[in-house]
Structures are given as C-alpha cells and as structure tokens.
Design a protein around this motif. Structure first.
Motif, PDB file in Angstrom:
ATOM      1  N   ARG A 108       3.401  -6.637  -2.116  1.00  0.00           N
ATOM      2  CA  ARG A 108       4.675  -6.229  -1.535  1.00  0.00           C
ATOM      3  C   ARG A 108       4.811  -6.712  -0.093  1.00  0.00           C
ATOM      4  NH1 ARG A 108       3.278  -1.839  -5.176  1.00  0.00           N
ATOM      5  NH2 ARG A 108       1.486  -1.347  -3.887  1.00  0.00           N
ATOM      6  N   SER A 109       5.952  -7.252   0.226  1.00  0.00           N
ATOM      7  CA  SER A 109       6.214  -7.652   1.607  1.00  0.00           C
ATOM      8  C   SER A 109       6.677  -6.445   2.409  1.00  0.00           C
ATOM      9  CB  SER A 109       7.282  -8.736   1.645  1.00  0.00           C
ATOM     10  OG  SER A 109       8.543  -8.166   1.359  1.00  0.00           O
ATOM     11  N   VAL A 110       6.593  -6.579   3.714  1.00  0.00           N
ATOM     12  CA  VAL A 110       7.035  -5.499   4.588  1.00  0.00           C
ATOM     13  C   VAL A 110       8.523  -5.213   4.366  1.00  0.00           C
ATOM     14  CG1 VAL A 110       7.407  -4.863   6.999  1.00  0.00           C
ATOM     15  CG2 VAL A 110       5.269  -5.925   6.330  1.00  0.00           C
ATOM     16  N   ALA A 111       9.309  -6.258   4.213  1.00  0.00           N
ATOM     17  CA  ALA A 111      10.746  -6.073   3.990  1.00  0.00           C
ATOM     18  C   ALA A 111      11.016  -5.322   2.687  1.00  0.00           C
ATOM     19  CB  ALA A 111      11.444  -7.427   3.976  1.00  0.00           C
ATOM     20  N   GLN A 112      10.223  -5.628   1.665  1.00  0.00           N
ATOM     21  CA  GLN A 112      10.387  -4.931   0.388  1.00  0.00           C
ATOM     22  C   GLN A 112      10.060  -3.447   0.513  1.00  0.00           C
ATOM     23  OE1 GLN A 112       7.789  -7.377  -2.020  1.00  0.00           O
ATOM     24  NE2 GLN A 112       9.507  -8.387  -3.062  1.00  0.00           N
ATOM     25  N   ILE A 113       9.006  -3.170   1.254  1.00  0.00           N
ATOM     26  CA  ILE A 113       8.624  -1.766   1.442  1.00  0.00           C
ATOM     27  C   ILE A 113       9.718  -1.028   2.212  1.00  0.00           C
ATOM     28  CG2 ILE A 113       6.966  -0.241   2.568  1.00  0.00           C
ATOM     29  CD1 ILE A 113       4.823  -2.416   2.056  1.00  0.00           C
ATOM     30  N   LEU A 135       8.005  -1.012  10.637  1.00  0.00           N
ATOM     31  CA  LEU A 135       6.921  -1.477   9.768  1.00  0.00           C
ATOM     32  C   LEU A 135       6.402  -2.848  10.205  1.00  0.00           C
ATOM     33  CD1 LEU A 135       8.151  -0.292   6.250  1.00  0.00           C
ATOM     34  CD2 LEU A 135       6.382   0.713   7.693  1.00  0.00           C
ATOM     35  N   ASP A 136       7.285  -3.679  10.730  1.00  0.00           N
ATOM     36  CA  ASP A 136       6.830  -4.980  11.237  1.00  0.00           C
ATOM     37  C   ASP A 136       5.817  -4.803  12.362  1.00  0.00           C
ATOM     38  OD1 ASP A 136       7.991  -6.936   9.671  1.00  0.00           O
ATOM     39  OD2 ASP A 136       9.852  -6.981  10.816  1.00  0.00           O
ATOM     40  N   GLN A 137       6.111  -3.907  13.272  1.00  0.00           N
ATOM     41  CA  GLN A 137       5.189  -3.682  14.381  1.00  0.00           C
ATOM     42  C   GLN A 137       3.888  -3.056  13.906  1.00  0.00           C
ATOM     43  OE1 GLN A 137       5.567  -4.913  17.396  1.00  0.00           O
ATOM     44  NE2 GLN A 137       7.462  -5.762  16.586  1.00  0.00           N
ATOM     45  N   ALA A 156      11.809  13.984 -16.465  1.00  0.00           N
ATOM     46  CA  ALA A 156      12.744  15.118 -16.492  1.00  0.00           C
ATOM     47  C   ALA A 156      14.057  14.790 -15.775  1.00  0.00           C
ATOM     48  CB  ALA A 156      12.088  16.333 -15.842  1.00  0.00           C
ATOM     49  N   GLY A 157      14.181  13.563 -15.280  1.00  0.00           N
ATOM     50  CA  GLY A 157      15.413  13.153 -14.627  1.00  0.00           C
ATOM     51  C   GLY A 157      15.595  13.738 -13.231  1.00  0.00           C
ATOM     52  N   LEU A 158      14.499  14.147 -12.600  1.00  0.00           N
ATOM     53  CA  LEU A 158      14.610  14.811 -11.293  1.00  0.00           C
ATOM     54  C   LEU A 158      14.402  13.868 -10.112  1.00  0.00           C
ATOM     55  CD1 LEU A 158      12.776  18.123 -12.190  1.00  0.00           C
ATOM     56  CD2 LEU A 158      15.204  17.829 -11.711  1.00  0.00           C
ATOM     57  N   ILE A 159      13.786  12.729 -10.361  1.00  0.00           N
ATOM     58  CA  ILE A 159      13.683  11.706  -9.322  1.00  0.00           C
ATOM     59  C   ILE A 159      14.046  10.352  -9.930  1.00  0.00           C
ATOM     60  CG2 ILE A 159      11.922  12.894  -7.962  1.00  0.00           C
ATOM     61  CD1 ILE A 159       9.833  11.051  -9.221  1.00  0.00           C
ATOM     62  N   ALA A 160      14.405   9.425  -9.052  1.00  0.00           N
ATOM     63  CA  ALA A 160      14.843   8.105  -9.536  1.00  0.00           C
ATOM     64  C   ALA A 160      13.696   7.108  -9.533  1.00  0.00           C
ATOM     65  CB  ALA A 160      15.984   7.590  -8.660  1.00  0.00           C
ATOM     66  N   ASP A 161      12.692   7.344  -8.697  1.00  0.00           N
ATOM     67  CA  ASP A 161      11.631   6.366  -8.483  1.00  0.00           C
ATOM     68  C   ASP A 161      10.272   7.048  -8.577  1.00  0.00           C
ATOM     69  OD1 ASP A 161       9.856   4.459  -7.600  1.00  0.00           O
ATOM     70  OD2 ASP A 161      10.931   3.975  -5.756  1.00  0.00           O
ATOM     71  N   ASP A 162       9.491   6.654  -9.559  1.00  0.00           N
ATOM     72  CA  ASP A 162       8.131   7.198  -9.668  1.00  0.00           C
ATOM     73  C   ASP A 162       7.095   6.086  -9.570  1.00  0.00           C
ATOM     74  OD1 ASP A 162       8.505   5.901 -12.049  1.00  0.00           O
ATOM     75  OD2 ASP A 162       7.701   7.508 -13.306  1.00  0.00           O
ATOM     76  N   SER A 163       7.428   5.071  -8.809  1.00  0.00           N
ATOM     77  CA  SER A 163       6.519   3.936  -8.641  1.00  0.00           C
ATOM     78  C   SER A 163       5.345   4.304  -7.732  1.00  0.00           C
ATOM     79  CB  SER A 163       7.268   2.757  -8.027  1.00  0.00           C
ATOM     80  OG  SER A 163       7.660   3.084  -6.707  1.00  0.00           O
ATOM     81  N   PRO A 164       4.305   3.498  -7.718  1.00  0.00           N
ATOM     82  CA  PRO A 164       3.182   3.738  -6.803  1.00  0.00           C
ATOM     83  C   PRO A 164       3.609   3.810  -5.339  1.00  0.00           C
ATOM     84  CG  PRO A 164       2.537   2.147  -8.462  1.00  0.00           C
ATOM     85  CD  PRO A 164       3.986   2.411  -8.683  1.00  0.00           C
ATOM     86  N   VAL A 165       4.591   3.020  -4.951  1.00  0.00           N
ATOM     87  CA  VAL A 165       5.048   3.083  -3.559  1.00  0.00           C
ATOM     88  C   VAL A 165       5.671   4.450  -3.257  1.00  0.00           C
ATOM     89  CG1 VAL A 165       6.697   2.168  -1.882  1.00  0.00           C
ATOM     90  CG2 VAL A 165       5.326   0.606  -3.244  1.00  0.00           C
ATOM     91  N   ALA A 166       6.367   4.986  -4.231  1.00  0.00           N
ATOM     92  CA  ALA A 166       6.931   6.322  -4.045  1.00  0.00           C
ATOM     93  C   ALA A 166       5.813   7.353  -3.846  1.00  0.00           C
ATOM     94  CB  ALA A 166       7.790   6.703  -5.249  1.00  0.00           C
TER      95      ALA A 166
END
Lengths: 201, 201
Positions: free
Chosen positions: B181-186, B99-101, A150-160
């Motif tokens: 995923r690395s800590v820096a990436q997160i 996050l590093d700590q 719906a264009g309401l968020i930019a990131d819907d990845s698992p990390v998000a």
DNA sequence: CCTACCGATCGGTAGG
DNA sequence: CCTACCGATCGGTAGG
C-alpha cells in the motif's frame, strides 16, 4: 512458564512476581534502556545483584513483563469475544476489555511496556511476541468480519483493523485516570465512530 | 533557532545538520537512551567529544530532532489545511501530508522520535513541544469541525480527533515502505473509514 | 538473597 | 573539531 519453583504458597510472598511488577512500572515510566537493575532492585528492597537470582538478565525481565502484558490482554479480549452476544455488543465488549487492560491500574504497566519496549527484546523473544500478537489480531479481524456480515460497517479490511488498533493503543498517550471520561465511555464512543447508526435496521 | 552561525554557504557542509540527521535516525532505531554519543559521532565520522562543540548536551540533540519533526509536520499539514479546497478534499490532503512526514524517508526519523522519545526531554523543552502540539491538534480539530458542518461526519468531538490521531500515528508501527500500500492509498482509505459515503449528497 | 566487586561504557570536559 | 581523560554508573558475577 512463570512457575519454576513449585508450591509457592500464599503466605510466602512471590518475590519474582514483585520484580516483574516493579520492572513493568519502571519500564513504563522511564523506558527499558533508562531503567537500571538498581532501580528495579531498590523498588522491591533488594540489593542490586539480587534480581539476578530470579532472572538471568535484564532482557529476561523485559520478556517476563511483555509476556504478562500479552497474556492478560489476550485473555480478557478472548473472553469478551466469545461472550455470545450480538456482533455489535461483542465488539463493544472487546473494546472495553482492551482498553481496561491498557488503561486500568492492574495491567497498564505491562500493556504499555508491551507496546513500547518490545523492540528491545532479543530476536527469540521478539518472535514469541509476534506469534502471540498475530493470534490476538486475528480475533479483532474476526470481529470486524462479523460486523461487516451484519451490515454494521462498510470496511473490514486489514487496514481497517490497523486503523482501529492504532486508535485504541494511542489512548495510552492521552488517557488520564482522573480525566472526565471513563474507560467504558471511551469504548462506547469508539464503537459509535466505527459503526454508523444509519446502517442499522 | 538552528542558525547560530551566520552565512553557512552551500559548499561548506553543515555539520550540525548532519548530527541532527544522524541522531534522528539513531533515536528512531534504538531509542534515545540506548543511543550513545559515540554512536552519533561515529555516524558522522567524528570523535566522541566533538558533537559537544555543536550541542551542549545529549538532551539538546534530542530537542533539535524533536523540534525539527514538529516543525516539518506542522508546516506540511498547515499548507494542506489552507489549500482552499472542499472540506473533504482538504481533509484528505491533510491526512496525506501527515502520513508523508510520518512514513516518508525525508521526515520519518524526526517524526518518530517526536512521537516516541519526547518524554526524555527536560521539562522546559517538553513544554515547548506541548505548545506546538496544541497548535497542531487545533488544525485537526478545525478540519473535523468543518467536516461536521458539511454533514460528512457525525462526531467532531475531541475524542474523535484523538481517535484519528491515534490511527494516524500508529501507522509508524506497521507501515512498510516496500509493502503493497502506498501512503496516498492509506490516506484515502482512512478518509473513507471516517467519512461515511451514505452521508453525502 | 547479600557482599563485594569487575570490566566496560557512559556523558561530558579541559586544553588546545 | 581532536586528544586525552574524568567520575559515575552500568549489567552482571563469584562466593557465600
């Protein structure tokens, strides 16, 4: 799963449920390892050996508490997820449902025990919980996918999704029922933090 | 505070520090209550009574672990906060430091024990930790204020800060060192989730 | 669900 | 830092 004794009528109190409730409260307050069978028994006015008439071990009590927590939060959020509203309204309803279970008096002991004491479950019960949790998180993933669509968020990845789950579950650490913010207010503010209004329209 | 014995030279090993490290690892793995003095003593090849030559109680060991965790994360993030870069770069450096700590092998046992076992501290030590934590959170509040001032975020309220702290601290629950995923990436992705690029320029 | 109890284990200490 | 130990408490059970 909880019904091994048939026809528990309303007038005869369910002692098993009493034990689960007391165990949940104590596990939440003191932690699983620091809670003794005698604590739990005392909380429901039993002698120390009596809880073992209803549960075969302390671990089994933990399992009952954790599954109760998983079940109620799962049910509440699933209802919100299928309410058929707009992606944004659905999302906010899910936030409210999750936080209600986590912070409300009815379910917080179960939910908090689920979040913090699950590692003390035996391997078998742990797998049981992981399977349920995977299904639960899939609902949230779907909600994020819908928001992105719906264009309401930019990131819907698992990390998000994990980012959001963390923010939600961490409320247990700082929310106070007598504080200045209601659960509904927190849910709304969380929605605003993720959904940038400039994206709308 | 940790130096009651003067002039601990490098060649004579610091057994007290060994105990703190072992206690941290065990408190993280099994929790404070489920960890026994005998576990800790065995991990550093001592007899069960010997840790009490270095600490007056099990609670005192927990205090040492938690203060170590508080101190290292505080130091690391404070350095990032005063690096003199732009608000956005400073913020991302703070995320990485935290996050590093929390996730790195050097500090995670202390940090995780700080996050999850602090409630088992006695009242006095608990107050000590709360005071340090207030200072720590103030750094983050300032960082959010700076981001808002720079027009990079819309909300720098305390709830926004708690939202962020939750997302950060929850990584302990799902981050795996051997994951993709690395800590820096997160850290970078977390920054992007909060700082909407459409706000820039 | 209670009574009475068990073996194991716990945090901590005295004395060296 | 070890030896030897203490009192308290733990999860759990037999038998009713």
């Amino acid at each position: 799963m909880a019904a091994s004794r048939s026809k528990a009528s309303a007038e005869e109190p369910n002692r098993r449920a009493d034990i689960v409730r007391a165990a949940g409260r104590l596990f939440h307050e003191k932690g699983y390892s620091a809670t003794t069978i005698r604590d739990i028994a005392g909380a429901v006015d039993m002698q120390s050996g009596s809880p073992f008439y209803h549960f075969k071990s302390k671990h089994d009590m933990l399992r009952a508490v954790v599954l109760e927590g998983m079940d109620t939060i799962n049910t509440a959020v699933a209802r919100a997820a299928t309410s058929g509203k707009s992606p944004r309204a659905t999302f906010e309803a899910m936030l409210r449902a999750h936080l209600d279970q986590l912070l409300g008096s009815a379910g917080r002991d179960f939910a908090a025990t689920l979040l913090h004491e699950s590692r003390h479950l035996d391997r078998e019960a742990q797998a049981e919980v992981v399977a349920l949790k995977d299904g639960y998180e899939a609902m949230w993933q779907q909600a994020l996918n819908d928001l992105k669509q719906a264009g309401l968020i930019a990131d819907d990845s698992p990390v998000a999704r994990l980012f959001l789950m963390g923010a939600l579950n961490w409320t247990v650490q700082w929310y106070r029922p007598d504080g200045s913010r209601s659960v509904a207010q927190i849910a709304r503010q969380f929605a605003r933090l993720l959904i940038d209004d400039t994206h709308r329209g």
